[in-house]
Design a protein around this motif. Structure first.
Motif, PDB file in Angstrom:
ATOM      1  N   PRO A 209      -1.353 -15.792 -12.425  1.00  0.00           N
ATOM      2  CA  PRO A 209      -1.288 -17.295 -12.767  1.00  0.00           C
ATOM      3  C   PRO A 209       0.091 -17.860 -12.362  1.00  0.00           C
ATOM      4  N   TYR A 210       1.070 -17.052 -12.398  1.00  0.00           N
ATOM      5  CA  TYR A 210       2.291 -17.638 -11.952  1.00  0.00           C
ATOM      6  C   TYR A 210       2.359 -17.906 -10.464  1.00  0.00           C
ATOM      7  N   LEU A 211       1.918 -17.123  -9.808  1.00  0.00           N
ATOM      8  CA  LEU A 211       1.859 -17.310  -8.314  1.00  0.00           C
ATOM      9  C   LEU A 211       1.070 -18.584  -7.969  1.00  0.00           C
ATOM     10  N   GLN A 212       0.064 -18.755  -8.684  1.00  0.00           N
ATOM     11  CA  GLN A 212      -0.868 -19.978  -8.406  1.00  0.00           C
ATOM     12  C   GLN A 212      -0.281 -21.285  -8.953  1.00  0.00           C
ATOM     13  N   GLU A 213       0.652 -21.218  -9.842  1.00  0.00           N
ATOM     14  CA  GLU A 213       1.309 -22.460 -10.413  1.00  0.00           C
ATOM     15  C   GLU A 213       2.280 -22.677  -9.558  1.00  0.00           C
ATOM     16  N   LEU A 214       2.982 -21.636  -8.918  1.00  0.00           N
ATOM     17  CA  LEU A 214       4.017 -21.843  -7.678  1.00  0.00           C
ATOM     18  C   LEU A 214       3.497 -22.338  -6.660  1.00  0.00           C
ATOM     19  N   GLY A 215       2.309 -22.050  -6.164  1.00  0.00           N
ATOM     20  CA  GLY A 215       1.620 -22.844  -4.909  1.00  0.00           C
ATOM     21  C   GLY A 215       1.550 -21.932  -3.900  1.00  0.00           C
ATOM     22  N   ILE A 216       2.263 -20.670  -3.833  1.00  0.00           N
ATOM     23  CA  ILE A 216       2.042 -19.852  -2.582  1.00  0.00           C
ATOM     24  C   ILE A 216       0.646 -19.488  -2.266  1.00  0.00           C
ATOM     25  N   ASN A 217       0.186 -19.305  -1.041  1.00  0.00           N
ATOM     26  CA  ASN A 217      -0.992 -18.624  -0.694  1.00  0.00           C
ATOM     27  C   ASN A 217      -1.035 -17.474  -0.205  1.00  0.00           C
ATOM     28  N   ALA A 218      -0.072 -16.760   0.290  1.00  0.00           N
ATOM     29  CA  ALA A 218       0.228 -15.603   0.681  1.00  0.00           C
ATOM     30  C   ALA A 218       1.389 -14.460   0.216  1.00  0.00           C
ATOM     31  N   VAL A 219       1.020 -13.385  -0.060  1.00  0.00           N
ATOM     32  CA  VAL A 219       2.155 -12.413  -0.716  1.00  0.00           C
ATOM     33  C   VAL A 219       2.441 -11.468   0.638  1.00  0.00           C
ATOM     34  N   GLU A 220       3.733 -11.429   0.948  1.00  0.00           N
ATOM     35  CA  GLU A 220       3.981 -10.195   1.819  1.00  0.00           C
ATOM     36  C   GLU A 220       4.572  -9.060   1.075  1.00  0.00           C
ATOM     37  N   LEU A 221       4.203  -8.056   0.849  1.00  0.00           N
ATOM     38  CA  LEU A 221       4.465  -7.031   0.205  1.00  0.00           C
ATOM     39  C   LEU A 221       5.530  -6.069   1.061  1.00  0.00           C
ATOM     40  N   LEU A 222       6.451  -5.859   0.384  1.00  0.00           N
ATOM     41  CA  LEU A 222       7.396  -4.672   0.983  1.00  0.00           C
ATOM     42  C   LEU A 222       6.536  -3.242   0.838  1.00  0.00           C
ATOM     43  N   PRO A 223       7.078  -2.395   1.805  1.00  0.00           N
ATOM     44  CA  PRO A 223       6.255  -1.198   1.811  1.00  0.00           C
ATOM     45  C   PRO A 223       5.545  -0.751   0.723  1.00  0.00           C
ATOM     46  N   VAL A 224       4.183  -0.655   0.664  1.00  0.00           N
ATOM     47  CA  VAL A 224       3.400  -0.040  -0.417  1.00  0.00           C
ATOM     48  C   VAL A 224       2.660   1.100  -0.102  1.00  0.00           C
ATOM     49  N   PHE A 225       3.130   1.639   1.358  1.00  0.00           N
ATOM     50  CA  PHE A 225       2.656   2.879   1.741  1.00  0.00           C
ATOM     51  C   PHE A 225       3.502   3.947   0.796  1.00  0.00           C
ATOM     52  N   GLU A 226       2.897   5.082   0.788  1.00  0.00           N
ATOM     53  CA  GLU A 226       3.669   6.280  -0.080  1.00  0.00           C
ATOM     54  C   GLU A 226       5.228   6.535   0.671  1.00  0.00           C
ATOM     55  N   TYR A 227       6.057   6.454  -0.316  1.00  0.00           N
ATOM     56  CA  TYR A 227       7.576   6.853   0.369  1.00  0.00           C
ATOM     57  C   TYR A 227       8.162   7.653  -0.826  1.00  0.00           C
ATOM     58  N   ASP A 228       9.367   8.227  -0.659  1.00  0.00           N
ATOM     59  CA  ASP A 228       9.870   9.128  -1.367  1.00  0.00           C
ATOM     60  C   ASP A 228      11.035   8.355  -2.131  1.00  0.00           C
ATOM     61  N   ASP A 229      10.613   7.903  -3.519  1.00  0.00           N
ATOM     62  CA  ASP A 229      11.358   7.274  -4.386  1.00  0.00           C
ATOM     63  C   ASP A 229      12.121   8.118  -5.395  1.00  0.00           C
ATOM     64  N   VAL A 230      11.883   9.517  -5.199  1.00  0.00           N
ATOM     65  CA  VAL A 230      12.502  10.590  -6.115  1.00  0.00           C
ATOM     66  C   VAL A 230      13.822  11.116  -5.752  1.00  0.00           C
ATOM     67  N   GLU A 231      14.180  11.126  -4.270  1.00  0.00           N
ATOM     68  CA  GLU A 231      15.253  11.635  -4.018  1.00  0.00           C
ATOM     69  C   GLU A 231      16.163  10.926  -4.334  1.00  0.00           C
ATOM     70  N   VAL A 232      17.270  11.319  -4.965  1.00  0.00           N
ATOM     71  CA  VAL A 232      18.456  10.719  -5.382  1.00  0.00           C
ATOM     72  C   VAL A 232      19.648  10.813  -3.992  1.00  0.00           C
ATOM     73  N   LEU A 233      19.955   9.587  -3.485  1.00  0.00           N
ATOM     74  CA  LEU A 233      20.795   9.194  -2.418  1.00  0.00           C
ATOM     75  C   LEU A 233      22.153   9.882  -2.606  1.00  0.00           C
ATOM     76  N   TYR A 247      11.287   1.442   2.818  1.00  0.00           N
ATOM     77  CA  TYR A 247      11.309   1.667   4.479  1.00  0.00           C
ATOM     78  C   TYR A 247      11.330   3.036   4.884  1.00  0.00           C
ATOM     79  N   SER A 248      10.776   4.044   4.342  1.00  0.00           N
ATOM     80  CA  SER A 248      10.900   5.546   5.057  1.00  0.00           C
ATOM     81  C   SER A 248       9.583   5.909   4.319  1.00  0.00           C
ATOM     82  N   THR A 249       8.433   6.038   5.329  1.00  0.00           N
ATOM     83  CA  THR A 249       7.084   6.060   4.972  1.00  0.00           C
ATOM     84  C   THR A 249       6.871   7.848   4.950  1.00  0.00           C
ATOM     85  N   MET A 250       6.220   8.072   4.145  1.00  0.00           N
ATOM     86  CA  MET A 250       5.724   9.652   3.986  1.00  0.00           C
ATOM     87  C   MET A 250       4.298   9.869   4.521  1.00  0.00           C
ATOM     88  N   ALA A 251       3.309   8.722   3.960  1.00  0.00           N
ATOM     89  CA  ALA A 251       1.969   8.663   4.123  1.00  0.00           C
ATOM     90  C   ALA A 251       1.311   7.541   4.315  1.00  0.00           C
TER      91      ALA A 251
END
Length: 714
Positions: A209-233, A247-251
């Motif tokens: 509902p928020y996105l509709q109120e804002l008026g955008i009609n496309a979302v560009e999602l940062l990577p949603v393929f599996e990546y490693d968010d566990v490793e502590v850099l 931005y480092s895809t596993m699967a």
């Protein structure tokens, strides 16, 4: 559909359990299976598995009953005489159902100097896996020689028989898109989001509902393929830093498990599809930011858990004569061989899967110039991958957007291969920043960007839709920080402020960082409105970043890739504090949609409407005097003729610090009315459609310093 039994021949399963295992051993019947399609294929009677490896000498398929089992419940040794067709290893496991998990071990030449990195001690995931479990994953154990069975990744056997009802990709005309770049986790992870499922695909649904109120009609999602968010850099002041952006895809076929409410149950596909279907019902297209230029396995010192251990020399660009090392055109340790036939097939299969099965509407390709490189990294005039994607019937209605450069210096903005590929227009970003900051002599450049960057695209028979216009993106300053900081402040990343670009073309409006100075704050608000207005009145496809509409800040950090915390998350409290800014963004987006002349599918031709107004005419403060060659010029105006009973528009941009008087063109039978004036406070800064304000003088209009005014003819 069950695979033909004539292709199956029985093999003897092996199964072994260690002392720490909990599952009981099972012995599913195993048949020869089919080499196609690659990956797991589920039917009513079992699952077919197929994996490509040209140089492997031995392949084992490991089955796990639960996602966190330390040991497999069955190990299936594939017989090359039965389970191998050319370079495809395959097996059909009778009775296996979704809910189980699997992985591989692959053996072959252990000759790193020849590019072969087979390590049977490492457990590998299927490149075509539809879901991944990281429940027992330890990245360090995937490096070196030790066996990592008990701490390896597992592939989920996931059914993709989702009930889409009547949903399908929206196929919205590209010129009508207003793109909102968004991080799925960061959009709702803050407590201030108020959602029931923060940081997930379901959290996005709650904010539709928020996105509709804002008026955008496309979302560009940062990577949603599996990546490693566990490793502590690294750890900075007690705060662990991880891979937040993704931005480092596993699967590549698997939705990111951390964005799922219940990844342990293998609901990856269903939860992602729920989000897509809900967005589509709201009229919002889904574009995925995809990373095919490299993988998360890194360089020669990185972990082995997929391509490296399956067939390293096939999947990666290696240094000629020193094949133990990787060519790094991506800047991330390795580079996929995207134009090798196997790599090309993998990428096309992946894209078609996300369109056909997951119903996404488009893709933005990270460092897309890597995808144009052939053997040895040489850029190809007609790269097979690019044209295969271009000409795929299954992808014919899918939006394709290239980040037309890479980390090795290849820059292809304006000449990226292919016909319908759009590009992130880096020239638009740079020229608009310079102009709004007040750099002199930019009139010719800003005019080109306002008119759709014909200088970059028209000579190749491209159109304005080939240009994705943006002023900022996830990688760099937020729009608020662009007007609040002269320099980067990346100390929180723990890299001594050395990371991130140094040249931001930003201006802090007189004070570095947050301030209570009312004059500075007023100027910053005006500058943000100037950016928003230019973005929405320019030909091409506009894109902005989630939170810019209510002044989200990263406190001057222009490279927040490792900040999975409040620095990156959308702070929804700002929405209450910045209602006037939010209102402006809503109205300027609506203004763009209401005027066809602002989102043309084709370039200007010089056509004249019935009132004698050309489709575009350029001016300065004086009519028909744009001052193209004025080295001190900071003011420009343009008139857009409306056709088919539409309004004419007159846009005046004054980036000088002093007020200027602009002459107005005469429109027969109509009068000019003020629609936008970024110098005014809310709500006078932008009017609702049909409620534009009459102006006192039809001959001149005074535009305040560092502001933009837009008039409509009525």
């Amino acid at each position: 559909m069950q695979l033909p039994s004539t292709t199956h021949s029985a093999v003897t399963p092996a199964f072994a359990l260690g002392p720490s295992s909990t599952p009981d051993p099972v012995a599913f019947k195993v048949e020869a299976g089919s080499p196609h399609p690659l990956g797991p294929t589920i039917d009513d009677l079992g699952v077919n598995f197929s994996i490509y490896s040209e140089h492997a000498t031995s392949v084992e398929l490991l089955l796990f009953r639960n996602h966190d089992d330390r040991q497999p419940c069955q190990i299936i040794q594939l017989d090359p005489a039965v389970n191998k067709s050319f370079h495809l290893w395959h097996a059909y496991v009778c009775g296996l159902k979704p809910g189980f998990f699997y992985a591989y071990r692959v053996d072959g030449p252990q000759e790193v100097h020849n590019g072969h990195r087979f390590q049977p001690s490492k457990v590998l995931i299927d490149p075509y896996a539809r879901g991944i479990s990281k429940a027992v994953w330890n990245r360090g154990d995937a490096c070196g020689d030790k066996d990592n069975l008990e701490t390896s990744l597992r592939c989920a056997i996931v059914h993709d028989n989702y009930d889409w009802e009547d949903d399908k990709p929206l196929n919205q005309p590209t010129e009508e898109l207003v793109i909102y770049e968004m991080h799925v986790g960061g959009f709702t992870k803050s407590d201030s989001s108020g959602v029931a499922y923060p940081g997930t695909f379901r959290g996005v649904i709650e904010k539709i509902p928020y996105l509709q109120e804002l008026g955008i009609n496309a979302v560009e999602l940062l990577p949603v393929f599996e990546y490693d968010d566990v490793e502590v850099l690294r750890t900075v002041d007690g705060s662990p830093k991880t891979n937040y952006w993704g931005y480092s895809t596993m699967a590549f076929f698997a939705p990111h498990s951390s964005y799922c409410e219940s990844p342990s149950t293998g609901q990856h596909v269903h939860e992602f599809c729920d989000m897509v279907k809900a967005l589509h019902k709201a009229g919002i297209s889904v574009i995925l930011d995809v990373v095919f230029n490299h993988t998360d396995e890194g360089n020669h010192m990185g972990p082995t858990y997929s391509f490296k251990g399956i067939d390293n020399s096939t999947y990666y660009h290696l240094v000629p004569g020193q094949e133990q090392y990787y060519n790094d055109f991506s800047g991330c340790g390795n580079t996929l061989r995207c134009n090798h036939p196997v790599g090309e097939k993998f990428i096309v299969d992946c894209l078609e899967y996300w369109v056909e099965t997951m119903h996404v509407d488009g893709f933005r390709f990270d460092e897309a110039s890597v995808l144009t490189r052939g053997e040895g990294g040489v850029p190809l005039e007609k790269p097979p991958l690019i044209w295969n994607v271009e000409l795929s019937d299954k992808l014919s209605q899918t939006k394709m957007i290239a980040e037309a450069w890479d980390a090795a210096g290849l820059y292809q903005v304006g000449y990226f291969p292919g016909e319908r590929w759009a590009e992130w227009n880096g020239k638009f970003r740079d020229d608009v920043r310079d102009f709004v900051k007040g750099e002199p002599g930019q009139l010719g450049s800003i005019a080109k960007r306002l008119a759709g960057s014909a200088d970059l695209y028209q000579s190749r028979s491209h159109e304005p839709v080939n240009s994705v216009n943006f002023i900022n993106c996830h990688d760099g300053f937020t729009m608020n920080d662009l007007v609040s900081y002269n320099g980067k402040h990346n100390g929180a990343n723990g890299e001594g402020n050395r990371d991130g670009v140094n040249d931001n073309a930003s201006w802090n409006c007189g004070w570095e960082g947050a301030t209570t100075d009312a004059a500075v704050e007023q100027l910053r608000e005006r500058q943000i409105k100037n950016f928003a207005t230019i973005l929405m009145v320019s030909q091409g496809v506009p894109m902005f970043v989630a939170g810019d509409e209510h002044r989200r800040t990263q406190k001057g950090n222009n490279n927040a890739y490792c900040q999975d915390n409040e620095l990156n998350w959308v702070d929804w409290n700002l929405l209450d504090q910045e209602q006037s800014m939010f209102r402006f963004w809503k109205r300027v987006i609506a203004f763009r949609k209401q005027h066809q002349s602002l989102h043309r599918a084709r370039y200007f031709t010089g056509d004249v409407n019935q009132r004698g107004i050309a489709d575009i005419a350029w001016h300065g403060p004086e009519i028909n005097q744009p001052g193209w060659h004025d080295p001190c010029g900071r003011a420009l105006a343009l008139t857009l003729g409306g056709f088919d009973a539409e309004d004419d528009l007159h846009i005046m941009l004054n980036m000088h610090w002093e007020e200027l008087a602009f002459e107005l063109p005469c429109v027969a039978g109509r009068t000019w009315r003020q629609a936008i004036n970024t110098a005014l406070p809310s709500p006078e800064d932008i009017c609702e459609y049909g409620k534009e304000v009459s102006i006192a003088n039809e001959k001149t209009f005074h535009v305040s310093g560092r502001s933009i005014a837009v008039l409509v003819s009525k």
